[in-house]
Design a protein around this motif. Structure first.
Motif, short mmCIF file in Angstrom:
data_model
loop_
_atom_site.label_atom_id
_atom_site.label_comp_id
_atom_site.label_asym_id
_atom_site.label_seq_id
_atom_site.Cartn_x
_atom_site.Cartn_y
_atom_site.Cartn_z
N LYS A 111 0.83 -1.20 0.00
CA LYS A 111 0.00 0.00 0.00
C LYS A 111 0.87 1.26 0.00
O LYS A 111 0.47 2.29 -0.53
N SER A 112 2.02 1.18 0.62
CA SER A 112 2.94 2.32 0.69
C SER A 112 4.36 1.81 0.47
O SER A 112 4.71 0.71 0.94
N ILE A 113 5.16 2.60 -0.23
CA ILE A 113 6.55 2.19 -0.43
C ILE A 113 7.30 2.10 0.89
O ILE A 113 8.30 1.37 0.99
N TYR A 114 6.81 2.81 1.93
CA TYR A 114 7.52 2.81 3.20
C TYR A 114 7.28 1.53 4.01
O TYR A 114 7.89 1.34 5.07
N GLU A 115 6.40 0.66 3.51
CA GLU A 115 6.28 -0.68 4.07
C GLU A 115 7.46 -1.57 3.67
O GLU A 115 7.68 -2.62 4.28
N ARG A 133 12.66 2.71 13.86
CA ARG A 133 12.44 3.86 12.98
C ARG A 133 11.32 3.56 11.98
O ARG A 133 10.42 4.38 11.78
N TRP A 134 11.35 2.39 11.37
CA TRP A 134 10.36 2.04 10.34
C TRP A 134 9.03 1.64 10.94
O TRP A 134 7.97 1.84 10.31
N PRO A 164 11.04 10.26 5.34
CA PRO A 164 9.89 9.87 6.16
C PRO A 164 10.16 9.98 7.65
O PRO A 164 9.26 10.29 8.43
N PHE A 165 11.40 9.74 8.06
CA PHE A 165 11.75 9.84 9.48
C PHE A 165 12.30 11.22 9.84
O PHE A 165 12.62 11.47 11.00
#
Length: 547
Positions: A241-245, A275-276, A526-527
């Protein structure tokens, strides 16, 4: 001495090699290793700087002024490691270097060939920075079998052979297509892709298999058997759903462990993924939603504004809200009221671009935001259009325009509020350009310092008065009109250290109206969301609570 991971792709393009590389880099960092990510592109352009955004997508600019592939943006966003000019190279750059050496006589009269001269040049590039980090992750653009990519594949084959055993591994990304009629995942394209790779002397150590459906263990075992890869090194990669996964998802299926196993690193340090986990918590547990209109010129390809889209997402994370960005072509209201198109949005962003097409629509968007008190962020050309709008409608310069849009500025067809920048200070020397110069690499590129006015809105946002941001432009707001514009409420709140080049403008008395000549989106993560985007989204949240 660094360890090297070479990431290649097969079957089809656009499978997500860059994202897989970035996620792997983040996972290795989470285990305490240092990383550097690099991109080798087979196209013959020297760099993507002169390519159309519709052709190539966004051009990502580094601090040291290199115009690079947008994958370097993924690398930075996932690892926080600032990219450098030596992290990106193309066939065009390699061949250009070889030919320059030949003209100088560096090869002592030898016949110049792909092997060894071109491949040696590629290997020289790979050796830059060796030993500075624990792992160098090198992505090869395109797919195996592309004729223009053959010198790169040969070079990395030679490079791995010349290094001590166990210092290089190969990771290959492929596609497992699903046939709905038979209800089957097909492994044959992956087998053929690996066969093609092996035919040029490269045997993958890790296989990453993209699939829209779960990959049964029987199919993973089949792939391992026919591709001569360990079963636990066949890594499924599913749509997210998100590249950050990606870091957490790849960790769950064992990508980082497979890579460390291939290097014989055992026992492997345990990862710290806090962090993730925080990034995903902010994404999955948003406490509201804001709508942002992005009024641009290249809206038919969202990759043209990739970093802006991601920076808005980061700004949403900082405020625990979901940002719904809608792309609006600025041409559609060039000669009409923008109201019907922009009503209902909580903020408006006007990004950069080149050429006259769509600029009147951008000017109207800036006017709409200024008059309706809607948060506005203008980036590069978006700042210039905001200045032209204020010059026309506040300062009485009804013929205000830009030299970029009219080659006959000298004929006084308009007042050139924006002019072609021909001279600026870079470090300890002066750079000079003319309109007759070649296009590639001649803009004001890379990181430059700006001084912010104490007490200004932007100084409050940044929490200081000295900043450094990345630029990519060749036109500049003319400082000669500063007094007239400031008298009308357009404040020049950020300037170059020598006071000659406007870097930031803001509208006094407006809740949030800022234009910047640089590209803040390139440094957002993102962080660590960029402060401008975090505060821009905060202002949008305030508007959403009022409607």
């Amino acid at each position: 001495m660094s360890r090297y991971v070479f990431i290649t792709g097969g079957v089809v393009s656009s499978l997500g090699k860059g994202l897989a590389s970035a996620a792997l880099g983040a996972l290795l960092q989470a285990r305490g290793f240092t990383v550097r990510l690099r991109k080798l592109d087979p196209y013959l352009n020297v760099d993507p700087g002169t390519m159309s955004p519709f052709e190539h997508g966004e051009v990502f600019v580094t601090d040291d002024g290199a115009e690079t592939d947008l994958d370097l943006g993924h690398y930075e966003r996932f690892t926080g490691v600032s990219a450098r000019a030596t992290d990106s190279v193309s066939s065009g750059r390699i061949y250009s270097n070889v030919l320059e050496k030949e003209r100088r006589g560096d090869y002592l009269g030898k016949t110049i060939q792909v092997i060894p001269h071109v491949t040696n040049e590629i290997k020289d590039f790979l050796n830059i920075g060796d030993g500075e980090v624990d792992f160098q992750l090198c992505e090869i653009g395109g797919t195996v079998g592309d004729i223009e990519g053959l010198p790169f594949f040969e070079a990395i084959r030679q490079f791995a052979q010349e290094r001590p055993r166990g210092q290089c591994i190969f990771m290959h990304l492929t596609l497992l297509p699903y046939l709905a009629a038979s209800g089957e995942l097909k492994t044959k394209p992956t087998q053929h892709s690996v066969k093609e790779l092996r035919s040029i002397g490269i045997a993958p150590d890790v296989l990453v298999c993209r699939s829209e459906h779960p990959i049964p263990e029987t199919e993973r075992a089949k792939i391992a058997l026919f591709c001569n890869v360990r079963p636990d090194a066949v890594i499924p990669a599913y749509d997210l759903k998100s590249i950050y996964e990606a870091p957490l998802a790849y960790h769950r299926v064992g990508l980082d462990q497979a890579v460390l196993d291939a290097f014989g690193i055992s026992p492997a340090p345990k990862p710290n993924l806090a962090r993730w986990e925080d990034v995903m918590d902010r994404l999955n547990h948003a406490e509201g939603e804001v709508r942002v209109a992005i009024v641009g010129k290249y809206t038919r390809l969202e990759d043209a504004y990739k970093s802006i889209a991601e920076a808005l997402t980061h700004g949403g994370m900082a405020n625990r809200v979901r940002v719904r960005a809608q792309w609006i072509d600025s041409e559609i209201f060039e000669a009409k009221d923008p109201g019907p198109y922009l009503e209902g949005f909580h903020a408006i962003l006007v990004p950069g671009g080149f050429g006259e097409r769509g600029t009147e629509g951008k000017i109207r968007a800036a006017q709409f935001a200024r008059e309706r008190k809607i948060p506005y962020l203008g980036i590069c050309l978006g700042m210039q259009m905001a200045v032209i709008e204020a010059a026309r409608n506040l300062a009485g310069l009804g013929d205000a325009g830009s030299e970029e849009f009219d080659a006959e500025a000298g004929a006084k067809r308009f007042t050139p509020v924006v002019y072609h920048l021909k001279e600026w200070v870079q470090g300890n020397h002066t750079v000079r350009r003319s309109a007759a110069d070649a296009k590639g690499g001649t803009m004001r590129l890379g990181a430059y310092t700006a001084q912010l006015t104490p007490g200004s809105h932007v100084a409050d946002i940044y929490g200081g008065t000295t900043i450094e941001e990345r630029h990519r432009h060749r036109y500049e707001v003319d400082i000669r009109y500063r007094d007239k514009l400031e008298a009308c409420g357009l404040r020049f709140s950020g300037m170059s250290p020598d006071g000659r080049l406007p870097e930031i403008v803001e509208v006094e008395g407006h809740p949030w109206f800022i234009g910047v000549q640089f590209h803040p989106e390139l440094k957002s993560k993102p962080f660590a969301p960029h402060p401008l985007f975090a505060d821009f989204v905060r202002a949008a949240v305030e508007v959403s609570r009022l409607v």
